[in-house]
Write a protein that holds these residues in place. Structure first.
Motif, PDB file in Angstrom:
ATOM      1  N   VAL A  85      50.637  35.186  42.938  1.00  0.00           N
ATOM      2  CA  VAL A  85      50.374  34.397  44.500  1.00  0.00           C
ATOM      3  C   VAL A  85      49.165  34.150  45.191  1.00  0.00           C
ATOM      4  CG1 VAL A  85      50.987  34.752  46.584  1.00  0.00           C
ATOM      5  CG2 VAL A  85      52.549  35.637  44.851  1.00  0.00           C
ATOM      6  N   ALA A  86      47.781  34.716  44.738  1.00  0.00           N
ATOM      7  CA  ALA A  86      46.588  34.486  45.291  1.00  0.00           C
ATOM      8  C   ALA A  86      46.055  36.211  44.762  1.00  0.00           C
ATOM      9  CB  ALA A  86      46.460  34.910  46.924  1.00  0.00           C
ATOM     10  N   ARG A  87      44.347  35.718  45.202  1.00  0.00           N
ATOM     11  CA  ARG A  87      43.663  36.846  44.677  1.00  0.00           C
ATOM     12  C   ARG A  87      42.282  36.515  45.487  1.00  0.00           C
ATOM     13  NH1 ARG A  87      43.025  34.547  39.777  1.00  0.00           N
ATOM     14  NH2 ARG A  87      41.257  33.418  40.247  1.00  0.00           N
ATOM     15  N   ILE A  88      41.763  38.006  46.092  1.00  0.00           N
ATOM     16  CA  ILE A  88      40.879  37.821  46.131  1.00  0.00           C
ATOM     17  C   ILE A  88      39.208  38.736  45.675  1.00  0.00           C
ATOM     18  CG2 ILE A  88      40.647  40.022  47.762  1.00  0.00           C
ATOM     19  CD1 ILE A  88      39.278  38.202  50.279  1.00  0.00           C
ATOM     20  N   TYR A  89      38.446  37.647  44.975  1.00  0.00           N
ATOM     21  CA  TYR A  89      37.714  38.482  44.144  1.00  0.00           C
ATOM     22  C   TYR A  89      37.076  39.748  45.410  1.00  0.00           C
ATOM     23  CZ  TYR A  89      38.662  34.589  41.476  1.00  0.00           C
ATOM     24  OH  TYR A  89      39.004  33.304  40.477  1.00  0.00           O
ATOM     25  N   TRP A  90      36.159  40.246  43.669  1.00  0.00           N
ATOM     26  CA  TRP A  90      35.626  41.431  44.128  1.00  0.00           C
ATOM     27  C   TRP A  90      33.739  41.311  45.192  1.00  0.00           C
ATOM     28  CZ3 TRP A  90      30.230  42.475  43.184  1.00  0.00           C
ATOM     29  CH2 TRP A  90      29.902  41.980  41.669  1.00  0.00           C
ATOM     30  N   TYR A  91      33.364  40.382  45.221  1.00  0.00           N
ATOM     31  CA  TYR A  91      32.287  39.614  45.569  1.00  0.00           C
ATOM     32  C   TYR A  91      32.768  39.084  46.689  1.00  0.00           C
ATOM     33  CZ  TYR A  91      33.405  35.893  42.623  1.00  0.00           C
ATOM     34  OH  TYR A  91      33.190  34.599  41.260  1.00  0.00           O
ATOM     35  N   GLY A  92      32.215  38.615  47.938  1.00  0.00           N
ATOM     36  CA  GLY A  92      32.112  37.846  48.776  1.00  0.00           C
ATOM     37  C   GLY A  92      33.250  38.195  49.353  1.00  0.00           C
ATOM     38  N   THR A  93      34.297  36.778  49.777  1.00  0.00           N
ATOM     39  CA  THR A  93      35.406  36.432  50.163  1.00  0.00           C
ATOM     40  C   THR A  93      36.247  35.401  49.502  1.00  0.00           C
ATOM     41  OG1 THR A  93      34.390  34.619  51.904  1.00  0.00           O
ATOM     42  CG2 THR A  93      35.373  37.226  52.416  1.00  0.00           C
ATOM     43  N   ASN A  94      35.088  35.374  48.151  1.00  0.00           N
ATOM     44  CA  ASN A  94      36.431  33.742  47.940  1.00  0.00           C
ATOM     45  C   ASN A  94      37.589  34.498  47.256  1.00  0.00           C
ATOM     46  OD1 ASN A  94      33.736  33.393  47.319  1.00  0.00           O
ATOM     47  ND2 ASN A  94      33.756  31.952  45.443  1.00  0.00           N
ATOM     48  N   THR A  95      38.416  33.436  47.361  1.00  0.00           N
ATOM     49  CA  THR A  95      39.948  33.435  47.307  1.00  0.00           C
ATOM     50  C   THR A  95      40.523  32.270  46.510  1.00  0.00           C
ATOM     51  OG1 THR A  95      40.040  32.313  49.211  1.00  0.00           O
ATOM     52  CG2 THR A  95      40.089  34.979  49.241  1.00  0.00           C
ATOM     53  N   TYR A  96      41.338  32.530  45.875  1.00  0.00           N
ATOM     54  CA  TYR A  96      42.810  31.201  45.136  1.00  0.00           C
ATOM     55  C   TYR A  96      44.121  31.493  45.088  1.00  0.00           C
ATOM     56  CZ  TYR A  96      44.067  28.914  41.004  1.00  0.00           C
ATOM     57  OH  TYR A  96      43.989  28.277  40.122  1.00  0.00           O
ATOM     58  N   TYR A  97      44.454  30.096  44.902  1.00  0.00           N
ATOM     59  CA  TYR A  97      46.293  30.815  45.899  1.00  0.00           C
ATOM     60  C   TYR A  97      46.729  29.664  44.746  1.00  0.00           C
ATOM     61  CZ  TYR A  97      44.275  32.145  50.510  1.00  0.00           C
ATOM     62  OH  TYR A  97      43.417  33.108  50.934  1.00  0.00           O
ATOM     63  N   ALA A  98      48.108  30.553  44.826  1.00  0.00           N
ATOM     64  CA  ALA A  98      49.242  29.488  43.933  1.00  0.00           C
ATOM     65  C   ALA A  98      49.159  28.382  44.175  1.00  0.00           C
ATOM     66  CB  ALA A  98      50.675  30.499  43.444  1.00  0.00           C
ATOM     67  N   ASP A  99      49.817  27.177  43.662  1.00  0.00           N
ATOM     68  CA  ASP A  99      50.293  26.301  45.150  1.00  0.00           C
ATOM     69  C   ASP A  99      50.947  26.320  45.634  1.00  0.00           C
ATOM     70  OD1 ASP A  99      49.239  23.881  42.104  1.00  0.00           O
ATOM     71  OD2 ASP A  99      48.099  24.940  43.395  1.00  0.00           O
ATOM     72  N   SER A 100      52.175  27.356  44.645  1.00  0.00           N
ATOM     73  CA  SER A 100      53.279  27.117  46.072  1.00  0.00           C
ATOM     74  C   SER A 100      53.208  27.500  47.008  1.00  0.00           C
ATOM     75  CB  SER A 100      54.540  27.725  45.190  1.00  0.00           C
ATOM     76  OG  SER A 100      53.968  29.325  45.411  1.00  0.00           O
ATOM     77  N   VAL A 101      51.639  28.810  47.292  1.00  0.00           N
ATOM     78  CA  VAL A 101      52.027  29.067  48.767  1.00  0.00           C
ATOM     79  C   VAL A 101      50.650  28.638  49.474  1.00  0.00           C
ATOM     80  CG1 VAL A 101      52.405  31.632  48.086  1.00  0.00           C
ATOM     81  CG2 VAL A 101      50.427  31.247  48.064  1.00  0.00           C
ATOM     82  N   LYS A 102      50.156  27.412  48.836  1.00  0.00           N
ATOM     83  CA  LYS A 102      48.293  27.419  49.149  1.00  0.00           C
ATOM     84  C   LYS A 102      49.179  26.616  50.979  1.00  0.00           C
ATOM     85  CE  LYS A 102      45.672  26.206  45.702  1.00  0.00           C
ATOM     86  NZ  LYS A 102      44.723  24.890  44.995  1.00  0.00           N
TER      87      LYS A 102
END
Length: 122
Positions: A47-64
């Protein structure tokens, strides 16, 4: 690292929910966290990811554009704010953690919470 996810519930389509994931253990800020979900009869999906460094995030297209993942390092908490919910968002939602880098598949993660049910009615 132990994870506990909570905040799920029953909501009407178009509504919102905010899931929380409490982590216990050391060095919270060095872990990448993701949310996955699993609907009945389907495989677990990213569904979604937040990296350990800073606030970089990544989302599945279905929830973006509808979901937002965030973290509060001092509180050892990870959140998933879900807006404009759809019936197809119905699933058990899991938080997962990986030291440093994590990807989009379940196998990438070493630690899992117990899951929290989200049900969206039409």
């Amino acid at each position: 690292v132990q994870l506990q996810a909570f905040g799920g519930g029953l909501v009407q389509a178009g509504g919102s929910l905010k899931l929380s994931c409490k982590a216990s253990g050391r060095a919270f800020s060095t872990y990448t966290f993701s949310w996955f979900r699993q609907a009945p009869g389907k495989e677990r999906e990213f569904v979604a990811r937040i990296y350990w460094y800073g606030t970089n995030t990544y989302y599945a297209d279905s929830v973006k554009g509808r979901f937002t993942i965030s973290r509060d390092n001092p509180k050892s908490m990870v959140y998933l704010e879900m807006l404009s919910l759809k019936p197809e968002d119905t699933a058990v939602y899991f938080c997962a953690a990986k030291h440093l880098h994590g990807g989009n598949t379940s196998d990438d993660y070493d630690y899992w919470g117990q899951g929290t049910q989200v049900t969206v009615s039409s």
